[in-house]
Design a protein around this motif. Structure first.
Motif, PDB file in Angstrom:
ATOM      1  N   MET A 152       0.691  -1.155  -0.129  1.00 35.68           N
ATOM      2  CA  MET A 152      -0.154  -0.028  -0.178  1.00 35.68           C
ATOM      3  C   MET A 152       0.892   1.272  -0.022  1.00 35.68           C
ATOM      4  O   MET A 152       0.793   1.995  -0.868  1.00 35.68           O
ATOM      5  N   ALA A 153       1.753   1.085   0.954  1.00 41.83           N
ATOM      6  CA  ALA A 153       2.723   2.456   1.045  1.00 41.83           C
ATOM      7  C   ALA A 153       3.488   2.756  -0.216  1.00 41.83           C
ATOM      8  O   ALA A 153       3.576   3.942  -0.993  1.00 41.83           O
ATOM      9  N   LYS A 154       3.810   1.613  -0.816  1.00 40.05           N
ATOM     10  CA  LYS A 154       4.764   1.709  -2.270  1.00 40.05           C
ATOM     11  C   LYS A 154       3.715   2.227  -3.290  1.00 40.05           C
ATOM     12  O   LYS A 154       4.492   3.032  -3.937  1.00 40.05           O
ATOM     13  N   THR A 155       2.742   1.807  -3.209  1.00 37.88           N
ATOM     14  CA  THR A 155       1.652   2.341  -4.364  1.00 37.88           C
ATOM     15  C   THR A 155       1.313   3.588  -4.085  1.00 37.88           C
ATOM     16  O   THR A 155       1.183   4.449  -5.290  1.00 37.88           O
ATOM     17  N   ALA A 156       1.005   4.046  -3.086  1.00 36.63           N
ATOM     18  CA  ALA A 156       0.670   5.515  -2.725  1.00 36.63           C
ATOM     19  C   ALA A 156       1.892   6.422  -3.059  1.00 36.63           C
ATOM     20  O   ALA A 156       1.478   7.534  -3.834  1.00 36.63           O
ATOM     21  N   ALA A 157       3.010   5.981  -2.882  1.00 34.73           N
ATOM     22  CA  ALA A 157       4.127   6.728  -3.441  1.00 34.73           C
ATOM     23  C   ALA A 157       4.291   7.124  -4.594  1.00 34.73           C
ATOM     24  O   ALA A 157       4.654   7.969  -5.251  1.00 34.73           O
ATOM     25  N   LYS A 158       3.965   5.851  -5.390  1.00 32.95           N
ATOM     26  CA  LYS A 158       3.910   5.916  -6.822  1.00 32.95           C
ATOM     27  C   LYS A 158       2.823   6.901  -7.502  1.00 32.95           C
ATOM     28  O   LYS A 158       3.313   7.495  -8.404  1.00 32.95           O
ATOM     29  N   ALA A 159       1.545   6.731  -6.810  1.00 27.71           N
ATOM     30  CA  ALA A 159       0.770   7.623  -7.312  1.00 27.71           C
ATOM     31  C   ALA A 159       1.006   9.054  -7.066  1.00 27.71           C
ATOM     32  O   ALA A 159       0.878   9.857  -8.075  1.00 27.71           O
ATOM     33  N   VAL A 160       1.763   9.755  -5.792  1.00 30.84           N
ATOM     34  CA  VAL A 160       2.049  10.886  -5.719  1.00 30.84           C
ATOM     35  C   VAL A 160       3.254  11.219  -6.681  1.00 30.84           C
ATOM     36  O   VAL A 160       3.082  12.327  -7.451  1.00 30.84           O
ATOM     37  N   ALA A 161       4.142  10.317  -7.146  1.00 30.76           N
ATOM     38  CA  ALA A 161       5.122  10.859  -7.960  1.00 30.76           C
ATOM     39  C   ALA A 161       4.591  11.076  -9.474  1.00 30.76           C
ATOM     40  O   ALA A 161       5.078  11.934 -10.189  1.00 30.76           O
ATOM     41  N   VAL A 162       3.329  10.090  -9.595  1.00 35.01           N
ATOM     42  CA  VAL A 162       2.743  10.642 -11.130  1.00 35.01           C
ATOM     43  C   VAL A 162       2.186  11.987 -10.855  1.00 35.01           C
ATOM     44  O   VAL A 162       2.101  12.429 -12.037  1.00 35.01           O
TER      45      VAL A 162
END
Length: 545
Positions: A115-125
């Motif tokens: 979850m944390a990794k995917t949330a970070a990816k969404a913010v980077a996008v």
């Protein structure tokens, strides 16, 4: 978080591909596994891990959609089963706002770390999107609801019913059709369960359990003497109900030249009925082109509403943000701003409604955590509103979203989708028989068929399933090769009468496509039988030579 290993039930996979317009089943799963659920406490812990990570990376807003999507398809033809399959898709989609732009990422790694990794990816996008520039996203305010839940009010979970019972029902229906002279018959039962959990930085934690079901069949009859054939589908509509839909009492039946159904359905009786209709249709006479008054049954009119009202009042099409699957919309903002644009006659009252019992689009909350409701789109023939979501609401002066946001799965980003869009019943008592008595030259159309509509949702042509000629107030026989042509505004302004609420029924689309990459959603459209005056009818029979 892994689910149990899959099993094949009877050649899973190819079966889904044989269903036109229906989604793939996902990862194969034993039917018994479909009855297991994920603890809501676990979903909340996972959602909080994602929300906290998104905030820590700089998101000003974030929402999390944990979805478990279950599908089952049973496909038969004549006396054999072609396919039986149950499938599951399970994962999370995370959407964020950062630096004024949207970002989205999804995963099936159902751990806090995932979850944390995917949330970070969404913010980077989102931050990468912000570098391109453009106007910052403006979200309509939305209060948090805390921990709430909603469930489709079913009486019997379709996934609890033994597969053998469902197969026996379909094969029994096929046997009735073949015994009545059908040349070919196939029948299908499709069931869906969406277990959806939404959480956002607004403070909502929403758990929803959504059910849909679709039984259907097609009968084909060949006339060897004439060298022709006709096919006809059953009278069912897909519904937001459980397996109880397949148990119709007399109160659920709408009598007439053919029996129609409200929120329950009798498959076996309908097969008998449609076998008779197929025989009649294969020898029916071809229509003479010309102007006719049309009496349109709700089983037909739902599709005309969908294409000529539902899609053109989607605000993203109006704004030109969306043009896939048949274009934008002629209902531009200037027409709405005028407050006088005459979309239809005074009999035309159309509403958006996400809560209607038995409807395919019924949910308590949309995929942005907005509580769903009902609103006017066309009022006394005048265009008064559209369909909008949180980042569109300010464009038409709304203080809050109308709850029209939806994604077909956890791996897809949510966007503006159609609510149930329905024509309201007439206020004056009027039966179908009374309506037909006042028609001198007309066609009574039951069931939906082929259609075509232009890129502005304006000029169109619609066919149907069953056509009956009306002369001097009486039905005199069956017709064939019928389609009608009009433009949207001309057609709805020709609306002369709507039967009362006793005749109100819903049809719908189990899979309505939109977007690129494309997504599908389920939506219903209600109406009572409606009269349209002086519509152009054409003959669709293909002539050779």
């Amino acid at each position: 978080m892994k689910r149990r290993d899959f099993i094949y039930l009877s050649g899973l996979g190819a079966g889904a591909l044989m269903l036109p317009g229906l989604p793939s089943l996902g990862n194969p799963i034993d039917q018994s596994a479909a009855l297991e659920s994920v603890d809501v406490r676990i979903k909340k812990e996972l959602a909080d891990a994602a929300l906290n990570a998104a905030r820590a990376k700089g998101a000003s807003y974030a929402d999390v959609r944990i979805g478990r999507y279950l599908n089952q398809a049973i496909i038969t033809r004549e006396n054999r089963v072609l396919n039986v399959g149950s499938g599951e898709s399970y994962g999370v989609g995370i959407r964020v706002l950062a630096n004024g732009c949207w970002g989205f990422a999804a995963t099936n790694d159902m751990t806090k770390e995932g979850m944390a990794k995917t949330a970070a990816k969404a913010v980077a996008v989102a931050k990468a999107n912000a570098k391109i520039g453009g106007k910052p996203v403006e979200l309509a305010p939305q209060k948090g609801y805390g921990e709430v839940s909603w469930k489709t009010p079913i009486e019997k979970n379709a996934f609890e019913v033994p597969i053998k019972e469902k197969v026996d029902l379909l094969l029994n229906a096929n046997g009735i059709a073949m015994g009545a002279g059908a040349s070919f018959v196939n029948s299908i039962l499709f069931a869906v369960n969406e277990q959806k959990y939404f959480a956002s930085t607004d403070g909502s934690y929403i758990d929803q359990d959504v059910h849909r079901i679709y039984p259907t069949f097609t009968i084909s009859k060949v006339n060897q003497e004439l060298g022709s054939f006709e096919s006809i589908r059953g009278s069912s509509s897909p519904k937001g109900l459980g397996y109880e839909y397949l148990n119709a009492s007399e109160a659920e039946k709408v009598p007439g030249i053919v029996t129609r159904y409200k929120n329950r359905y009798d498959l076996l009786e309908d097969v008998k009925q449609m076998s008779r209709v197929a025989t009649e249709k294969v020898t029916s006479k071809s229509v003479e082109p010309g102007k006719y008054d049309l009496v349109l049954d709700p089983s037909h009119l739902w599709l005309t509403i969908h294409e000529s009202v539902g899609h053109p009042t989607e605000l993203d099409r109006v704004l030109g943000y969306e043009a896939n699957y048949a274009g934008t919309s002629f209902l531009t903002l200037d027409k709405w701003r005028s407050k006088t644009f005459k979309f239809g006659s005074e009999h035309v009252n159309i509403v958006g409604d996400k809560l209607q019992y038995g409807s395919l689009g019924a949910v308590g909350y949309d995929d942005e955590g907005v509580k769903c409701g009902k609103w006017d789109i066309i009022k006394d023939g005048i265009l008064v509103n559209y369909q909008a979501i949180r980042d569109q609401a300010h464009i038409i002066g709304l203080k809050e979203s109308q709850g029209c946001c939806y994604a077909q799965s956890w791996s897809d980003v949510q966007f503006q989708r159609m609510p149930n869009v329905s024509l309201q019943p007439g206020k004056t008592p009027l039966s179908v028989d009374d309506m037909i008595k006042n028609v001198e030259k007309g066609v009574y159309i039951i069931g939906d068929g082929s259609f075509s509509i232009d890129q502005q949702r304006y000029n169109f042509q619609f066919g149907g399933q069953m056509f009956y000629e009306i002369k001097e107030g009486k039905i005199v026989g069956m017709l064939n090769d019928v389609a009608y042509q009009a433009n949207t505004q001309e057609f709805w302004n020709s609306c002369a009468a709507v039967c009362d609420e006793r005749d109100y029924r819903m049809g719908g689309s189990f899979n309505d496509g939109k977007g690129q990459p494309s997504q599908s959603s389920a939506v219903s459209h209600g109406a009572s039988t409606t009269l349209f005056k002086g519509v152009n009818v054409i003959n669709t029979k293909r002539k050779i030579g």
